[in-house]
Motif scaffolding. Structure first.
Motif, PDB file in Angstrom:
ATOM      1  N   VAL A 158       2.359   2.514 -28.135  1.00 14.92           N
ATOM      2  CA  VAL A 158       1.158   2.604 -27.291  1.00 14.92           C
ATOM      3  C   VAL A 158       0.695   4.048 -27.184  1.00 14.92           C
ATOM      4  O   VAL A 158      -0.507   4.352 -27.279  1.00 14.92           O
ATOM      5  CB  VAL A 158       1.444   2.005 -25.901  1.00 14.92           C
ATOM      6  N   ALA A 159       1.662   4.963 -27.002  1.00 15.18           N
ATOM      7  CA  ALA A 159       1.307   6.384 -26.912  1.00 15.18           C
ATOM      8  C   ALA A 159       0.703   6.888 -28.216  1.00 15.18           C
ATOM      9  O   ALA A 159      -0.290   7.637 -28.217  1.00 15.18           O
ATOM     10  CB  ALA A 159       2.552   7.202 -26.558  1.00 15.18           C
ATOM     11  N   VAL A 160       1.268   6.481 -29.357  1.00 14.98           N
ATOM     12  CA  VAL A 160       0.725   6.888 -30.657  1.00 14.98           C
ATOM     13  C   VAL A 160      -0.692   6.343 -30.840  1.00 14.98           C
ATOM     14  O   VAL A 160      -1.574   7.025 -31.370  1.00 14.98           O
ATOM     15  CB  VAL A 160       1.645   6.408 -31.794  1.00 14.98           C
ATOM     16  N   HIS A 161      -0.903   5.113 -30.386  1.00 15.43           N
ATOM     17  CA  HIS A 161      -2.244   4.519 -30.475  1.00 15.43           C
ATOM     18  C   HIS A 161      -3.262   5.372 -29.748  1.00 15.43           C
ATOM     19  O   HIS A 161      -4.323   5.721 -30.306  1.00 15.43           O
ATOM     20  CB  HIS A 161      -2.219   3.106 -29.906  1.00 15.43           C
ATOM     21  N   PHE A 162      -2.969   5.735 -28.498  1.00 15.66           N
ATOM     22  CA  PHE A 162      -3.923   6.540 -27.730  1.00 15.66           C
ATOM     23  C   PHE A 162      -4.109   7.922 -28.352  1.00 15.66           C
ATOM     24  O   PHE A 162      -5.216   8.467 -28.350  1.00 15.66           O
ATOM     25  CB  PHE A 162      -3.460   6.665 -26.280  1.00 15.66           C
ATOM     26  N   ALA A 163      -3.027   8.488 -28.900  1.00 16.23           N
ATOM     27  CA  ALA A 163      -3.140   9.796 -29.545  1.00 16.23           C
ATOM     28  C   ALA A 163      -4.047   9.719 -30.769  1.00 16.23           C
ATOM     29  O   ALA A 163      -4.905  10.591 -30.978  1.00 16.23           O
ATOM     30  CB  ALA A 163      -1.751  10.305 -29.936  1.00 16.23           C
ATOM     31  N   LEU A 164      -3.884   8.672 -31.584  1.00 13.19           N
ATOM     32  CA  LEU A 164      -4.713   8.533 -32.788  1.00 13.19           C
ATOM     33  C   LEU A 164      -6.164   8.234 -32.443  1.00 13.19           C
ATOM     34  O   LEU A 164      -7.079   8.698 -33.129  1.00 13.19           O
ATOM     35  CB  LEU A 164      -4.142   7.444 -33.694  1.00 13.19           C
TER      36      LEU A 164
END
Length: 345
Positions: A158-164
């Motif tokens: 989820v964190a990677v999604h928001f970062a991307l």
């Protein structure tokens, strides 16, 4: 609704379902091998589509700058690891593969990409810019957490999604883009007429699915990934590197996402955050397959695509709700048929 409208909706549903089938298979692959529910899968779709659209318009896409930055982060992490372990043998290869080659690619894109460049060359450049991000993200984010629980890996996803998504807004901007069609014209199949672009997208998806089947069935690396998916500990005991398997898995997932983005770029306008909904629909297909079965996930993707298409005609305001509600009966049915097993099993 008459029969001609139903055929048009069916055509749209099959095209969308073919794209969702690829994404569903990528999600199943990532979860089976690394236990990562790869929520950012849709971001590779958006990055692929936007990169191609910008290249065809003669602009330098933000991914050409983002790739060397990710490579520098990977190199920095490897240098830290080398300082701790005292082994520097891998540093030259990583410096060349993750930093030097992306910089050369940036130079090529800045110098030669333009509106007069062939769209097929732009497609190749798109793959070269987007696909390497998969293993880089795995090395930066997931490799240090390879032994973490599924819940921790989900939170990280989820964190990677928001970062991307944030990076997508920075490098592409808030404006939507659309690529020109690759193939013009119509194809008459007797009972219905398909646009050549839609037929091309379905054909490419089918070829990729067959290629993935051949890869997993007939190649050494494919069998290694299958062994890792069945039993990670057993794979390590027979000499299969789970780190290499994870990097290869994310490379395939990024490639599938980039190809999916290339296929949808001429069909719809894509924004920096478009990949989220597309990835979620692929996730629904993966859940139908239990994040374990590729054929069931592909069948579920076609169901999702057709349901979405007909829902857009009957109740366009609720089409997303109808598609995502499909996951509820699937989860209920699987909960009644679930047997508790250890995580390693």
């Amino acid at each position: 609704m008459d029969f001609s409208i139903a055929l048009i909706l069916l055509q749209d549903g099959i095209v969308n379902g073919a794209i969702y089938a690829l994404l569903g298979m990528a999600l199943v692959l990532a979860f089976a091998v690394t236990r990562v529910i790869f929520i950012p899968q849709g971001e590779f779709v958006a990055f692929g589509a936007l990169t191609l659209a910008l290249l065809t318009s003669g602009q330098v896409p933000g991914t050409a700058y983002l790739l060397p930055v990710l490579g520098l982060i990977v190199l920095a992490l490897e240098v830290v690891r080398a300082l701790r372990s005292g082994s520097w043998s891998a540093i030259p290869g990583i410096a060349i593969g993750c930093v030097a080659l992306p910089l050369v690619l940036l130079w090529l894109v800045r110098g030669y990409a333009g509106p007069d460049t062939s769209v097929w060359v732009d497609m190749l450049l798109t793959l070269l810019l987007v696909v390497p991000m998969g293993p880089m993200i795995y090395r930066i984010v997931y490799s240090p957490l390879a032994e973490a629980s599924v819940l921790v890996l989900l939170i990280v996803s989820v964190a990677v999604h928001f970062a991307l998504v944030g990076l997508g807004l920075i490098v592409f901007g808030a404006e939507g883009w659309r690529a020109p069609t690759f193939i013009d014209g119509q194809v008459n199949l007797g009972f219905m007429t398909w646009s050549a672009q839609s037929l091309f997208a379905v054909a490419v998806c089918a070829l990729l699915i067959v290629a993935l089947w051949f890869f997993f069935s007939k190649t050494l690396y494919g069998r290694a990934l299958r062994a890792t998916a069945v039993n990670r500990r057993g794979a390590r005991l027979v000499g299969i590197s789970t780190a290499v398997s994870g990097g290869l898995t994310f490379t395939l997932a990024a490639a599938i996402g980039a190809v999916s983005g290339i296929l949808i770029a001429p069909i719809t306008t894509v924004y920096y955050d478009t990949g989220f909904l597309v990835g979620l629909k692929g996730f629904v297909a993966g859940i139908i397959g239990g994040l374990a079965s590729y054929p069931v996930a592909a069948a579920g993707a076609l169901l999702v695509g057709i349901l979405e298409s007909f829902s857009s005609f009957w109740a366009s305001a609720y089409k997303e709700v109808i598609v995502f509600t499909l996951i509820i009966p699937v989860l209920v049915w699987r909960s009644f048929n679930h047997r508790s097993t250890d995580d390693e099993e």
